[in-house]
Design a protein around this motif. Structure first.
Motif, mmCIF file in Angstrom:
data_model
loop_
_atom_site.group_PDB
_atom_site.id
_atom_site.type_symbol
_atom_site.label_atom_id
_atom_site.label_comp_id
_atom_site.label_asym_id
_atom_site.label_seq_id
_atom_site.Cartn_x
_atom_site.Cartn_y
_atom_site.Cartn_z
ATOM 1 N N GLN A 92 37.310 54.676 31.173
ATOM 2 C CA GLN A 92 37.863 56.022 31.196
ATOM 3 C C GLN A 92 38.658 56.235 32.479
ATOM 4 O O GLN A 92 38.407 55.602 33.498
ATOM 5 N N HIS A 93 39.650 57.126 32.419
ATOM 6 C CA HIS A 93 40.439 57.445 33.611
ATOM 7 C C HIS A 93 39.619 58.354 34.520
ATOM 8 O O HIS A 93 39.619 59.584 34.372
ATOM 9 N N THR A 94 38.885 57.743 35.445
ATOM 10 C CA THR A 94 38.094 58.495 36.397
ATOM 11 C C THR A 94 38.256 57.879 37.777
ATOM 12 O O THR A 94 38.452 56.667 37.903
ATOM 13 N N SER A 95 38.171 58.713 38.811
ATOM 14 C CA SER A 95 38.348 58.218 40.170
ATOM 15 C C SER A 95 37.250 57.231 40.544
ATOM 16 O O SER A 95 37.509 56.148 41.048
ATOM 17 N N ILE A 96 35.993 57.608 40.311
ATOM 18 C CA ILE A 96 34.864 56.722 40.566
ATOM 19 C C ILE A 96 34.125 56.559 39.241
ATOM 20 O O ILE A 96 33.430 57.477 38.804
ATOM 21 N N PRO A 97 34.247 55.413 38.552
ATOM 22 C CA PRO A 97 33.632 55.270 37.233
ATOM 23 C C PRO A 97 32.119 55.155 37.329
ATOM 24 O O PRO A 97 31.571 54.731 38.351
ATOM 25 N N GLY A 98 31.446 55.543 36.236
ATOM 26 C CA GLY A 98 30.023 55.288 36.132
ATOM 27 C C GLY A 98 29.779 53.795 36.097
ATOM 28 O O GLY A 98 30.629 53.026 35.640
ATOM 29 N N ILE A 99 28.622 53.371 36.557
ATOM 30 C CA ILE A 99 28.359 51.937 36.653
ATOM 31 C C ILE A 99 28.332 51.273 35.282
ATOM 32 O O ILE A 99 28.710 50.104 35.133
ATOM 33 N N ALA A 100 27.939 52.010 34.244
ATOM 34 C CA ALA A 100 27.927 51.444 32.887
ATOM 35 C C ALA A 100 29.352 51.132 32.429
ATOM 36 O O ALA A 100 29.618 50.070 31.858
ATOM 37 N N ASP A 101 30.278 52.071 32.677
ATOM 38 C CA ASP A 101 31.678 51.837 32.331
ATOM 39 C C ASP A 101 32.248 50.680 33.140
ATOM 40 O O ASP A 101 32.980 49.833 32.619
ATOM 41 N N TYR A 102 31.918 50.650 34.424
ATOM 42 C CA TYR A 102 32.407 49.583 35.292
ATOM 43 C C TYR A 102 31.916 48.227 34.796
ATOM 44 O O TYR A 102 32.690 47.272 34.665
ATOM 45 N N ASP A 103 30.627 48.125 34.493
ATOM 46 C CA ASP A 103 30.056 46.852 34.042
ATOM 47 C C ASP A 103 30.650 46.414 32.707
ATOM 48 O O ASP A 103 30.866 45.216 32.475
ATOM 49 N N THR A 110 36.618 40.250 33.280
ATOM 50 C CA THR A 110 36.337 39.260 34.326
ATOM 51 C C THR A 110 35.386 38.178 33.836
ATOM 52 O O THR A 110 35.734 37.002 33.788
ATOM 53 N N ARG A 111 34.183 38.579 33.455
ATOM 54 C CA ARG A 111 33.189 37.592 33.009
ATOM 55 C C ARG A 111 33.651 36.870 31.749
ATOM 56 O O ARG A 111 33.489 35.650 31.618
ATOM 57 N N GLY A 112 34.247 37.623 30.814
ATOM 58 C CA GLY A 112 34.723 37.010 29.583
ATOM 59 C C GLY A 112 35.791 35.971 29.838
ATOM 60 O O GLY A 112 35.790 34.890 29.245
ATOM 61 N N THR A 113 36.733 36.277 30.741
ATOM 62 C CA THR A 113 37.770 35.314 31.100
ATOM 63 C C THR A 113 37.155 34.039 31.665
ATOM 64 O O THR A 113 37.560 32.921 31.314
ATOM 65 N N LEU A 114 36.162 34.190 32.521
ATOM 66 C CA LEU A 114 35.524 33.030 33.136
ATOM 67 C C LEU A 114 34.764 32.195 32.116
ATOM 68 O O LEU A 114 34.819 30.956 32.139
ATOM 69 N N LEU A 115 34.053 32.840 31.181
ATOM 70 C CA LEU A 115 33.297 32.110 30.169
ATOM 71 C C LEU A 115 34.207 31.281 29.267
ATOM 72 O O LEU A 115 33.941 30.106 28.991
ATOM 73 N N VAL A 116 35.292 31.907 28.784
ATOM 74 C CA VAL A 116 36.216 31.186 27.917
ATOM 75 C C VAL A 116 36.877 30.040 28.676
ATOM 76 O O VAL A 116 37.000 28.923 28.168
ATOM 77 N N THR A 117 37.292 30.301 29.906
ATOM 78 C CA THR A 117 37.929 29.266 30.724
ATOM 79 C C THR A 117 36.991 28.091 30.937
ATOM 80 O O THR A 117 37.392 26.918 30.810
ATOM 81 N N GLN A 118 35.744 28.369 31.248
ATOM 82 C CA GLN A 118 34.761 27.307 31.473
ATOM 83 C C GLN A 118 34.600 26.437 30.229
ATOM 84 O O GLN A 118 34.592 25.198 30.310
ATOM 85 N N ALA A 119 34.492 27.067 29.058
ATOM 86 C CA ALA A 119 34.327 26.321 27.823
ATOM 87 C C ALA A 119 35.539 25.451 27.513
ATOM 88 O O ALA A 119 35.411 24.293 27.105
ATOM 89 N N VAL A 120 36.726 25.996 27.733
ATOM 90 C CA VAL A 120 37.948 25.271 27.418
ATOM 91 C C VAL A 120 38.184 24.119 28.389
ATOM 92 O O VAL A 120 38.589 23.020 27.978
ATOM 93 N N VAL A 121 37.927 24.342 29.672
ATOM 94 C CA VAL A 121 38.112 23.278 30.658
ATOM 95 C C VAL A 121 37.205 22.096 30.347
ATOM 96 O O VAL A 121 37.604 20.923 30.481
#
Length: 274
Positions: A92-103, A110-121
């Motif tokens: 959501q467009h908020t100055s300081i997001p809730g931690i649930a939204d952030y996670d 971030t994590r998804g990019t790393l997981l896919v990259t790891q599998a492909v490499v």
């Protein structure tokens, strides 16, 4: 093989719509033999996978819509020649997001990019390297594979009310640069494209938002940001957002022999905005 051909098998995450779909279509037009349209919406991925056949130039072209949950480590075990990490989540467009939204944003971007990259490499490093003979007869090493991460010009800067999204994009550009160094000995390329506003459903939704933020002065006055469409017309030299196909063309370049000497790059796509 032509100079900008991309033969082989490609996995494009977030391919059900928007940027991911545009990228997959560009790869189909560039001669990719098989494209996996991966998304957390399997039914949504199947339709563009079928439509991509009208753009394909490779004989016996195949396309598939796959369910891939980027937050699930067991959901990204695949075999591939090209990887385009195009999945994205925006808080959501908020100055300081809730931690649930952030996670939530970090788990996809971030994590998804790393997981896919790891599998492909893990797959790419076992593949035979390819070569390309140029017009003058010079033989180039193309390596064992190519990874392109879709990030943003917001990987270099920031705007109000997008803390979670901007943090994730800074992180993915860092993942790109660090990964490129780690996998260079295996002759696997890893770079990123960094577009600004792309004409997708996310962009259309952003047109409806007018962000309020504070500039702290002696009087602490609150300022309304101008509507996105008006700002683009004033600030972007081409006075328009980027089309998904234009993003796809840049990915096609990074996957093709034309970019054989390009690695660890973050390619800005903003039409010269200052």
């Amino acid at each position: 093989m032509e100079f900008v051909d991309t033969p082989g098998v490609a996995l494009v995450t977030g391919a059900a719509k928007g940027i991911g779909r545009g990228i997959a279509n560009a790869l189909a037009a560039a001669g990719t033999n098989t494209i996996i349209f991966a998304d957390n919406d399997e039914n949504g991925a199947r339709a563009p996978a079928a439509v991509s056949k009208k753009f394909a130039t490779a004989e016996n072209y195949q396309s598939f819509g796959w369910l891939v949950d980027l937050a699930d480590q067991d959901g990204v075990e695949i075999s591939i020649d090209y990887l385009v990490n195009g999945a994205v989540d925006v808080a959501q467009h908020t100055s300081i997001p809730g931690i649930a939204d952030y996670d939530c944003v970090q788990s996809i971007n971030t994590r998804g990019t790393l997981l896919v990259t790891q599998a492909v490499v893990n797959v790419m490093e076992k593949q035979e390297p390819r070569t390309f003979k140029s017009l003058t007869g010079f033989e180039r090493e193309l390596g064992r594979g190519c990874i392109v991460n879709v990030v943003s010009t917001l990987s270099f800067t920031a705007v109000p009310a997008k803390v979670a999204y901007i943090a994730s994009k800074h992180a993915v550009l860092s993942i790109t640069k660090a990964t490129a160094q780690d996998i260079a000995p295996y002759f696997i390329h890893c770079s990123a494209i960094c577009p600004r506003w792309v004409c997708t459903s996310m962009y259309v939704a952003e047109l409806q938002i007018r962000i309020r933020y504070c500039i702290y002065t002696i009087s602490e006055c609150a300022i309304w940001a101008p509507p996105v469409a008006d700002f683009i017309k004033a600030a972007v030299p081409l006075s328009r957002p980027i089309g998904p196909e234009e993003v796809g063309d840049s990915v096609m370049y990074l996957c093709s022999p034309a970019s054989s000497y390009v690695n660890r790059a973050g390619l800005p796509m903003h039409a010269g905005i200052v």
